[in-house]
Scaffold this motif. Structure first.
Motif, PDB file in Angstrom:
ATOM      1  N   MET A 114       0.850  -1.162   0.000  1.00  0.00           N
ATOM      2  CA  MET A 114       0.000   0.000   0.000  1.00  0.00           C
ATOM      3  C   MET A 114       0.903   1.234   0.000  1.00  0.00           C
ATOM      4  N   ARG A 115       0.486   2.266  -0.752  1.00  0.00           N
ATOM      5  CA  ARG A 115       1.202   3.540  -0.704  1.00  0.00           C
ATOM      6  C   ARG A 115       0.208   4.670  -0.932  1.00  0.00           C
TER       7      ARG A 115
ATOM      8  N   GLU B 201      -9.259   8.629  -3.241  1.00  0.00           N
ATOM      9  CA  GLU B 201      -9.509   7.472  -4.094  1.00  0.00           C
ATOM     10  C   GLU B 201      -8.799   6.263  -3.484  1.00  0.00           C
ATOM     11  N   TRP B 202      -9.511   5.159  -3.263  1.00  0.00           N
ATOM     12  CA  TRP B 202      -8.908   3.866  -2.916  1.00  0.00           C
ATOM     13  C   TRP B 202      -8.939   3.058  -4.192  1.00  0.00           C
ATOM     14  N   TYR B 203      -7.795   2.552  -4.662  1.00  0.00           N
ATOM     15  CA  TYR B 203      -7.787   1.912  -5.976  1.00  0.00           C
ATOM     16  C   TYR B 203      -6.663   0.905  -6.139  1.00  0.00           C
ATOM     17  N   VAL B 204      -6.843   0.060  -7.167  1.00  0.00           N
ATOM     18  CA  VAL B 204      -5.781  -0.806  -7.671  1.00  0.00           C
ATOM     19  C   VAL B 204      -5.758  -0.625  -9.179  1.00  0.00           C
ATOM     20  N   LYS B 205      -4.591  -0.434  -9.736  1.00  0.00           N
ATOM     21  CA  LYS B 205      -4.430  -0.349 -11.187  1.00  0.00           C
ATOM     22  C   LYS B 205      -4.373  -1.765 -11.727  1.00  0.00           C
TER      23      LYS B 205
ATOM     24  N   VAL C  34      -3.605   0.251  -3.559  1.00  0.00           N
ATOM     25  CA  VAL C  34      -3.457  -1.063  -2.945  1.00  0.00           C
ATOM     26  C   VAL C  34      -3.069  -2.074  -4.012  1.00  0.00           C
ATOM     27  N   GLU C  35      -2.879  -3.312  -3.614  1.00  0.00           N
ATOM     28  CA  GLU C  35      -2.344  -4.321  -4.524  1.00  0.00           C
ATOM     29  C   GLU C  35      -3.384  -5.222  -5.165  1.00  0.00           C
TER      30      GLU C  35
ATOM     31  N   VAL D  63      -9.596  -3.168  -2.330  1.00  0.00           N
ATOM     32  CA  VAL D  63     -10.500  -2.048  -2.612  1.00  0.00           C
ATOM     33  C   VAL D  63     -11.881  -2.362  -2.047  1.00  0.00           C
ATOM     34  N   VAL D  64     -12.380  -3.556  -2.319  1.00  0.00           N
ATOM     35  CA  VAL D  64     -13.696  -3.973  -1.826  1.00  0.00           C
ATOM     36  C   VAL D  64     -13.717  -3.937  -0.294  1.00  0.00           C
ATOM     37  N   ALA D  65     -12.662  -4.427   0.344  1.00  0.00           N
ATOM     38  CA  ALA D  65     -12.596  -4.428   1.808  1.00  0.00           C
ATOM     39  C   ALA D  65     -12.572  -3.003   2.359  1.00  0.00           C
TER      40      ALA D  65
END
Length: 130
Positions: A1-2, A112-116, A65-66, A71-73
């Motif tokens: 996470m960053r 924004e909470w996200y994963v690319k 996040v990874e 993201v769902v959590a």
């Protein structure tokens, strides 16, 4: 996470030059009006948007996040705490395909909470980043 810090800048070339020197790394992605740094130390995703708002102002903040599950959590935890979210969406934003959710802090800052999940050729067809 960053953490992610997205800034509005007036002169992208000058900003890229400054932040490249400051953090000792070149942008991981560079497009017209956009630069994205993946900085290892300190762990930071720095995103620059040229002409998207007052120079030096915050465009938005984020937590990268990874996995989609994270993201769902995060969205479930935030909603359970009574924080309004946008729900979890698959989207194209900031030259990336993402799974994300957004919240707005009391001071108006957008997080924004996200994963690319993949690279994309579009900045933001739906206006999600700016």
């Amino acid at each position: 996470m960053r953490l992610q810090l997205a800034l509005n800048v007036t002169d992208l070339d000058a900003a890229v030059d400054f932040y490249s020197k400051m953090f000792g790394t070149a942008p991981a992605k560079r497009k017209p009006g956009y630069a994205n740094f993946a900085i290892a130390e300190p762990p930071l995703k720095l995103v620059l948007f040229e002409g998207a708002g007052p120079d030096g102002s915050i465009n938005h903040l984020g937590v990268e996040v990874e996995s989609s599950a994270e993201v769902v959590a995060a969205e479930s935890r935030l909603a359970a705490e009574g924080i309004g979210t946008t729900g979890v969406d698959d989207t194209v934003c900031c030259y990336a395909e993402k799974v994300e959710t957004w919240v707005t802090a009391p001071d108006g800052n957008r997080w924004e909470w996200y994963v690319k999940t993949a690279d994309a050729e579009q900045l933001t067809p739906g206006g999600c980043c700016g």
